[in-house]
Design a protein around this motif. Structure first.
Motif, PDB file in Angstrom:
ATOM      1  N   GLU A   6       6.988  13.549  11.971  1.00  0.00           N
ATOM      2  CA  GLU A   6       8.167  14.046  11.258  1.00  0.00           C
ATOM      3  C   GLU A   6       9.125  14.730  12.236  1.00  0.00           C
ATOM      4  OE1 GLU A   6       8.935  16.877   7.469  1.00  0.00           O
ATOM      5  OE2 GLU A   6       7.245  15.505   7.392  1.00  0.00           O
ATOM      6  N   GLU A   7       8.568  15.455  13.201  1.00  0.00           N
ATOM      7  CA  GLU A   7       9.398  16.126  14.216  1.00  0.00           C
ATOM      8  C   GLU A   7      10.137  15.081  15.068  1.00  0.00           C
ATOM      9  OE1 GLU A   7       8.671  18.746  18.181  1.00  0.00           O
ATOM     10  OE2 GLU A   7       7.420  19.179  16.439  1.00  0.00           O
ATOM     11  N   ILE A   8       9.432  14.029  15.474  1.00  0.00           N
ATOM     12  CA  ILE A   8      10.057  12.966  16.284  1.00  0.00           C
ATOM     13  C   ILE A   8      11.128  12.255  15.473  1.00  0.00           C
ATOM     14  CG2 ILE A   8       9.619  10.748  17.395  1.00  0.00           C
ATOM     15  CD1 ILE A   8       6.849  11.871  18.195  1.00  0.00           C
ATOM     16  N   LEU A   9      10.850  11.949  14.226  1.00  0.00           N
ATOM     17  CA  LEU A   9      11.834  11.277  13.368  1.00  0.00           C
ATOM     18  C   LEU A   9      13.052  12.174  13.142  1.00  0.00           C
ATOM     19  CD1 LEU A   9       9.481   9.645  10.722  1.00  0.00           C
ATOM     20  CD2 LEU A   9      10.819   8.462  12.462  1.00  0.00           C
ATOM     21  N   GLY A  10      12.838  13.466  13.029  1.00  0.00           N
ATOM     22  CA  GLY A  10      13.949  14.387  12.869  1.00  0.00           C
ATOM     23  C   GLY A  10      14.849  14.426  14.086  1.00  0.00           C
ATOM     24  N   PRO A  13       0.839  -1.196   0.000  1.00  0.00           N
ATOM     25  CA  PRO A  13       0.000   0.000   0.000  1.00  0.00           C
ATOM     26  C   PRO A  13       0.874   1.245   0.000  1.00  0.00           C
ATOM     27  CG  PRO A  13      -0.084  -1.106   2.134  1.00  0.00           C
ATOM     28  CD  PRO A  13       0.719  -1.965   1.211  1.00  0.00           C
ATOM     29  N   PRO A  14       0.481   2.257  -0.786  1.00  0.00           N
ATOM     30  CA  PRO A  14       1.298   3.471  -0.823  1.00  0.00           C
ATOM     31  C   PRO A  14       1.298   4.169   0.526  1.00  0.00           C
ATOM     32  CG  PRO A  14      -0.756   3.790  -2.005  1.00  0.00           C
ATOM     33  CD  PRO A  14      -0.692   2.345  -1.612  1.00  0.00           C
ATOM     34  N   GLN A  15       2.447   4.683   0.893  1.00  0.00           N
ATOM     35  CA  GLN A  15       2.556   5.388   2.159  1.00  0.00           C
ATOM     36  C   GLN A  15       2.070   6.813   1.962  1.00  0.00           C
ATOM     37  OE1 GLN A  15       6.373   5.316   3.971  1.00  0.00           O
ATOM     38  NE2 GLN A  15       5.887   6.953   5.393  1.00  0.00           N
ATOM     39  N   GLY A  16       1.196   7.255   2.842  1.00  0.00           N
ATOM     40  CA  GLY A  16       0.685   8.613   2.781  1.00  0.00           C
ATOM     41  C   GLY A  16       1.689   9.588   3.365  1.00  0.00           C
ATOM     42  N   PRO A  17       1.320  10.838   3.430  1.00  0.00           N
ATOM     43  CA  PRO A  17       2.236  11.835   4.011  1.00  0.00           C
ATOM     44  C   PRO A  17       2.467  11.559   5.497  1.00  0.00           C
ATOM     45  CG  PRO A  17       0.069  12.790   3.597  1.00  0.00           C
ATOM     46  CD  PRO A  17       0.061  11.412   3.001  1.00  0.00           C
ATOM     47  N   ILE A  18       3.659  11.866   5.946  1.00  0.00           N
ATOM     48  CA  ILE A  18       4.012  11.672   7.355  1.00  0.00           C
ATOM     49  C   ILE A  18       3.412  12.822   8.158  1.00  0.00           C
ATOM     50  CG2 ILE A  18       5.914  11.528   9.012  1.00  0.00           C
ATOM     51  CD1 ILE A  18       7.625  10.420   6.715  1.00  0.00           C
ATOM     52  N   PRO A  19       2.654  12.519   9.215  1.00  0.00           N
ATOM     53  CA  PRO A  19       2.094  13.593  10.040  1.00  0.00           C
ATOM     54  C   PRO A  19       3.206  14.463  10.635  1.00  0.00           C
ATOM     55  CG  PRO A  19       1.111  11.483  10.619  1.00  0.00           C
ATOM     56  CD  PRO A  19       2.239  11.203   9.664  1.00  0.00           C
ATOM     57  N   ASP A  20       2.893  15.755  10.837  1.00  0.00           N
ATOM     58  CA  ASP A  20       3.898  16.709  11.327  1.00  0.00           C
ATOM     59  C   ASP A  20       4.525  16.266  12.639  1.00  0.00           C
ATOM     60  OD1 ASP A  20       3.508  18.301   9.137  1.00  0.00           O
ATOM     61  OD2 ASP A  20       2.025  19.587  10.128  1.00  0.00           O
ATOM     62  N   GLU A  21       3.718  15.763  13.583  1.00  0.00           N
ATOM     63  CA  GLU A  21       4.278  15.370  14.884  1.00  0.00           C
ATOM     64  C   GLU A  21       5.240  14.185  14.736  1.00  0.00           C
ATOM     65  OE1 GLU A  21       0.160  13.575  14.465  1.00  0.00           O
ATOM     66  OE2 GLU A  21       0.944  15.597  14.341  1.00  0.00           O
TER      67      GLU A  21
END
Length: 182
Positions: A174-178, A164-172
């Protein structure tokens, strides 16, 4: 049968319809644990599945099975419930990634999964994984299907499974992954 080499089911029964890929059929070595009970009798080496070991298997407990099938399969008093079962793992002692359940009779006719998937004529094996339940004709087909899915192949066609295609990463997120890269 502790260690077992498993290759795609179609490599056993292709009958010339599917040629082997140029690199040959892939194989996966897995550890297989019997969930069988004691021998049927002193003169009979055959063993049926152990209901208690089946009920305590983490894969069995988490499987998406219909309530009808689960209660029937766990009924140790019913003489029609005869089965063999095996757990599959990468190495001995690791949690299992697959459970194969093989009917030894035609005792159950009904839905196997909550989506009402039923055992068809000539279907005697159920392959159980954490996120799917497969209904097949034989246990070697179920073993191969579980390995094919782990390898990212469709068990019947050997084509890559659709992801399944991955949708956009939620902002919260993305911040944790960063923050992980710091």
């Amino acid at each position: 049968m502790p260690w077992r080499q498993i290759r795609p089911y179609v490599s056993h029964y292709a009958y010339g319809q599917r040629d082997a890929p140029p690199e040959g059929w892939s194989e996966r070595r897995v550890w297989v644990t019997d969930l069988q009970g004691p021998r049927v009798g002193p003169d009979n080496p055959f063993r049926y599945g152990d209901h208690l070991r089946l009920r305590t298997s983490p894969l069995w407990q988490a499987a998406r099975l219909s309530p009808e099938f689960r209660s029937w399969a766990e009924d140790h008093e019913n003489p029609d419930v005869r089965f063999q079962a095996w757990e599959m793992s990468n190495v001995r002692g690791e949690p299992a990634f697959g459970l194969i359940y093989r009917f030894l009779n035609d005792g159950f006719r009904g839905p196997i999964t909550p989506e009402r998937r039923e055992m068809g004529y000539g279907m005697y094996a159920v392959g159980i994984m954490a996120d799917c339940v497969l209904v097949t004709s034989r246990e070697n087909h179920a073993f191969s299907s579980v390995v094919d899915i782990l390898e990212g192949r469709d068990p019947e066609t050997q084509r890559p499974l659709a992801t399944p295609p991955q949708g956009p990463i939620p902002d919260e997120d993305e911040e944790i992954l960063g923050n992980l890269s710091l």
